[in-house]
Design an enzyme around this catalytic site. Structure first.
Site, mmCIF file in Angstrom:
data_model
loop_
_atom_site.group_PDB
_atom_site.id
_atom_site.type_symbol
_atom_site.label_atom_id
_atom_site.label_comp_id
_atom_site.label_asym_id
_atom_site.label_seq_id
_atom_site.Cartn_x
_atom_site.Cartn_y
_atom_site.Cartn_z
ATOM 1 N N ARG A 1 0.849 -1.191 0.000
ATOM 2 C CA ARG A 1 0.000 0.000 0.000
ATOM 3 C C ARG A 1 0.885 1.242 0.000
ATOM 4 O O ARG A 1 1.952 1.262 0.631
ATOM 5 C CB ARG A 1 -0.901 0.027 1.235
ATOM 6 C CG ARG A 1 -2.073 -0.952 1.180
ATOM 7 C CD ARG A 1 -3.108 -0.565 0.126
ATOM 8 N NE ARG A 1 -4.238 -1.473 0.084
ATOM 9 C CZ ARG A 1 -4.361 -2.508 -0.760
ATOM 10 N NH1 ARG A 1 -3.416 -2.759 -1.654
ATOM 11 N NH2 ARG A 1 -5.436 -3.269 -0.738
ATOM 12 N N HIS B 1 -0.745 0.027 -9.881
ATOM 13 C CA HIS B 1 -1.450 -0.917 -8.996
ATOM 14 C C HIS B 1 -1.930 -2.153 -9.779
ATOM 15 O O HIS B 1 -3.133 -2.438 -9.857
ATOM 16 C CB HIS B 1 -2.640 -0.211 -8.319
ATOM 17 C CG HIS B 1 -3.097 -0.884 -7.053
ATOM 18 N ND1 HIS B 1 -3.491 -0.225 -5.933
ATOM 19 C CD2 HIS B 1 -3.217 -2.204 -6.734
ATOM 20 C CE1 HIS B 1 -3.848 -1.068 -4.985
ATOM 21 N NE2 HIS B 1 -3.683 -2.300 -5.456
HETATM 22 P P1 NDP Z 1 -1.847 -11.589 4.708
HETATM 23 O O1 NDP Z 1 -2.799 -11.004 5.663
HETATM 24 O O2 NDP Z 1 -2.052 -12.990 4.246
HETATM 25 O O3 NDP Z 1 -0.369 -11.521 5.293
HETATM 26 C C1 NDP Z 1 0.116 -10.412 5.983
HETATM 27 C C2 NDP Z 1 1.500 -10.729 6.533
HETATM 28 O O4 NDP Z 1 2.035 -9.550 7.139
HETATM 29 C C3 NDP Z 1 1.492 -11.816 7.616
HETATM 30 O O5 NDP Z 1 2.611 -12.639 7.482
HETATM 31 C C4 NDP Z 1 1.577 -11.002 8.913
HETATM 32 O O6 NDP Z 1 2.203 -11.698 9.981
HETATM 33 C C5 NDP Z 1 2.466 -9.867 8.469
HETATM 34 N N1 NDP Z 1 2.297 -8.697 9.332
HETATM 35 C C6 NDP Z 1 1.174 -7.979 9.591
HETATM 36 N N2 NDP Z 1 1.429 -6.984 10.443
HETATM 37 C C7 NDP Z 1 2.742 -7.076 10.748
HETATM 38 C C8 NDP Z 1 3.599 -6.330 11.598
HETATM 39 N N3 NDP Z 1 3.160 -5.276 12.309
HETATM 40 N N4 NDP Z 1 4.887 -6.716 11.690
HETATM 41 C C9 NDP Z 1 5.345 -7.778 10.995
HETATM 42 N N5 NDP Z 1 4.584 -8.533 10.167
HETATM 43 C C10 NDP Z 1 3.297 -8.178 10.048
HETATM 44 O O7 NDP Z 1 -1.808 -10.601 3.455
HETATM 45 P P2 NDP Z 1 -1.517 -10.925 1.916
HETATM 46 O O8 NDP Z 1 -0.193 -11.625 1.825
HETATM 47 O O9 NDP Z 1 -2.690 -11.568 1.297
HETATM 48 O O10 NDP Z 1 -1.429 -9.448 1.315
HETATM 49 C C11 NDP Z 1 -0.540 -8.490 1.822
HETATM 50 C C12 NDP Z 1 -0.931 -7.115 1.309
HETATM 51 O O11 NDP Z 1 -0.634 -7.001 -0.078
HETATM 52 C C13 NDP Z 1 -2.432 -6.787 1.365
HETATM 53 O O12 NDP Z 1 -2.819 -6.378 2.656
HETATM 54 C C14 NDP Z 1 -2.564 -5.680 0.340
HETATM 55 O O13 NDP Z 1 -2.375 -4.439 0.969
HETATM 56 C C15 NDP Z 1 -1.409 -5.942 -0.623
HETATM 57 N N6 NDP Z 1 -1.894 -6.325 -1.955
HETATM 58 C C16 NDP Z 1 -1.501 -5.586 -3.029
HETATM 59 C C17 NDP Z 1 -1.923 -5.917 -4.290
HETATM 60 C C18 NDP Z 1 -1.480 -5.144 -5.471
HETATM 61 O O14 NDP Z 1 -2.007 -5.336 -6.584
HETATM 62 N N7 NDP Z 1 -0.519 -4.246 -5.344
HETATM 63 C C19 NDP Z 1 -2.786 -7.073 -4.533
HETATM 64 C C20 NDP Z 1 -3.099 -7.817 -3.336
HETATM 65 C C21 NDP Z 1 -2.665 -7.430 -2.100
HETATM 66 P P3 NDP Z 1 1.523 -13.009 10.638
HETATM 67 O O15 NDP Z 1 1.612 -14.071 9.549
HETATM 68 O O16 NDP Z 1 2.374 -13.322 11.781
HETATM 69 O O17 NDP Z 1 0.125 -12.619 10.944
HETATM 70 C C1 OXD Z 2 -5.842 -5.915 -3.212
HETATM 71 C C2 OXD Z 2 -5.328 -4.987 -4.174
HETATM 72 O O1 OXD Z 2 -5.716 -5.689 -2.010
HETATM 73 O O2 OXD Z 2 -5.669 -5.074 -5.357
HETATM 74 O O3 OXD Z 2 -6.374 -6.961 -3.633
HETATM 75 O O4 OXD Z 2 -4.530 -4.123 -3.829
#
Ligand code: NDP
Ligand code: OXD
Length: 306
Positions: free
Chosen positions: A221, A269
């Protein structure tokens, strides 16, 4: 009971048709059209209007039309109902391809060759040394990106909230361990959810912990990044480049300085675009579950924000 699609900023024709084909006996309606709001019990949302929620007295569940839920959870009048997100293995495939390309862009010096081409300059160089990649966030996307890069021979580490074990990937958790991980990286990839703990995490303090000349890849993000700190780090050479797919303001305004930076690879994006097919199937399944009084799949923990 009806399903309301409140997905703004895109053409929803295919999405509505797909949802209606999966839910032939249900009403699938689009926000802005003729909606009987008291019948709506399930909403599929992406950047929905903020005055939507108070009009839906019988709402039972919400699904984000994406993997991230930050903008949805930030809505001031979001009702207290379960919120699901899209979890699609294909998103992890596109994300891995994007991250690999972004690394290659700098490692193979395509960034320089693109500029050289404009000047008719034939100037071969060795590939940029260093193959240590650190992934911030080891969730649905981060874990797959880490494994793919590891399989390709990169030295991969990853950081998450809770401790993890992933074969062939060095796993770190907690703030102290983040510093240890950052100290040796050539590339740092942000795949964290946007929460109050991760907002602005890509800042001077983090950049200064990286070896000089590292590259930042932000595919999570825009608000993870302190934009002024990035520009300073690029200017000073602390960072050699950045690949950015997400921005605090999207579309990125024409006057934004990032457009002019030669060492920023900028995309609109697109690193992992939600699939109409998969999303519709997951939403239809959750719709049935709500109708049968069952808990929804892929519910997020609204207290922690992801
Ligand atoms: P998940 O919720 O599956 O994974 C999030 C990860 O981040 C987990 O491993 C979590 O740890 C870790 N995490 C969260 N908070 C912290 C913190 N404070 N410190 C350290 N680690 C932390 O998310 P996704 O993998 O599905 O997606 C990640 C992000 O990617 C989405 O939230 C979205 O914003 C972005 N995204 C972007 C897209 C794009 O087109 N650019 C498309 C899709 C997603 P734990 O496993 O221990 O909970
Ligand atoms: C998502 C994205 O969160 O597109 O799926 O960024």
């Amino acid at each position: 009971m009806s399903l309301l699609v409140a997905v703004t900023g895109r053409n929803n024709e295919k999405l509505i048709a797909k949802l209606q084909s999966l839910l032939p006996n249900e009403q699938v309606v689009e926000w802005g059209k003729d909606v009987t709001t008291c019948e709506v019990e399930f909403v599929l949302a992406w950047n929905p209007p903020s005055d939507l929620w108070k009009r839906l007295p019988n709402l039972k569940a919400i699904s984000s039309y994406g993997a991230g839920v930050d903008t949805l959870l930030a809505q001031p009048e979001l009702p207290d109902v379960p919120v699901a997100r899209i979890v699609d293995p294909n998103l992890a495939v596109s994300m891995s391809e994007y991250v690999l390309h972004a690394i290659g862009h700098f490692k193979l010096r395509f960034n320089q060759y693109l500029n050289n081409k404009n000047e008719l300059l034939w100037k071969p160089r060795r590939v940029k040394a260093g193959n240590k990649v650190g992934i911030l966030g080891l969730g649905q996307l981060g874990k797959q990106v880490a494994v793919k890069l590891k399989d390709l021979g990169y030295e991969v580490s990853g950081w998450s909230n809770s401790p993890k074990t992933i074969a062939g990937v060095s796993c770190f958790s907690g703030e102290k361990e983040l510093t240890t991980m950052l100290e040796s990286l050539d590339y740092v990839v942000c795949l964290l959810p946007l929460t109050e703990n991760t907002q602005g995490i890509l800042n001077k303090s983090l950049f200064d912990k990286l070896p000089q000349g590292a590259v930042l890849i932000n595919v999570a993000r825009g608000d993870h990044l302190n934009e002024a700190d990035l520009l300073s780090a690029l200017e000073s050479g602390q960072l050699a480049g950045a690949a950015l797919d997400v921005f605090s303001t999207e579309p990125l305004p024409a006057t934004h300085p990032f457009w002019q930076q030669q060492n920023i690879l900028l995309t609109p994006h697109v690193s992992a675009v939600t699939s109409v097919e998969t999303a519709s199937e997951q939403v239809a399944q959750n719709y049935h579950r709500v109708k049968q009084g069952q808990a929804i799949h892929h519910a997020v923990n609204q207290k922690v924000g992801y």
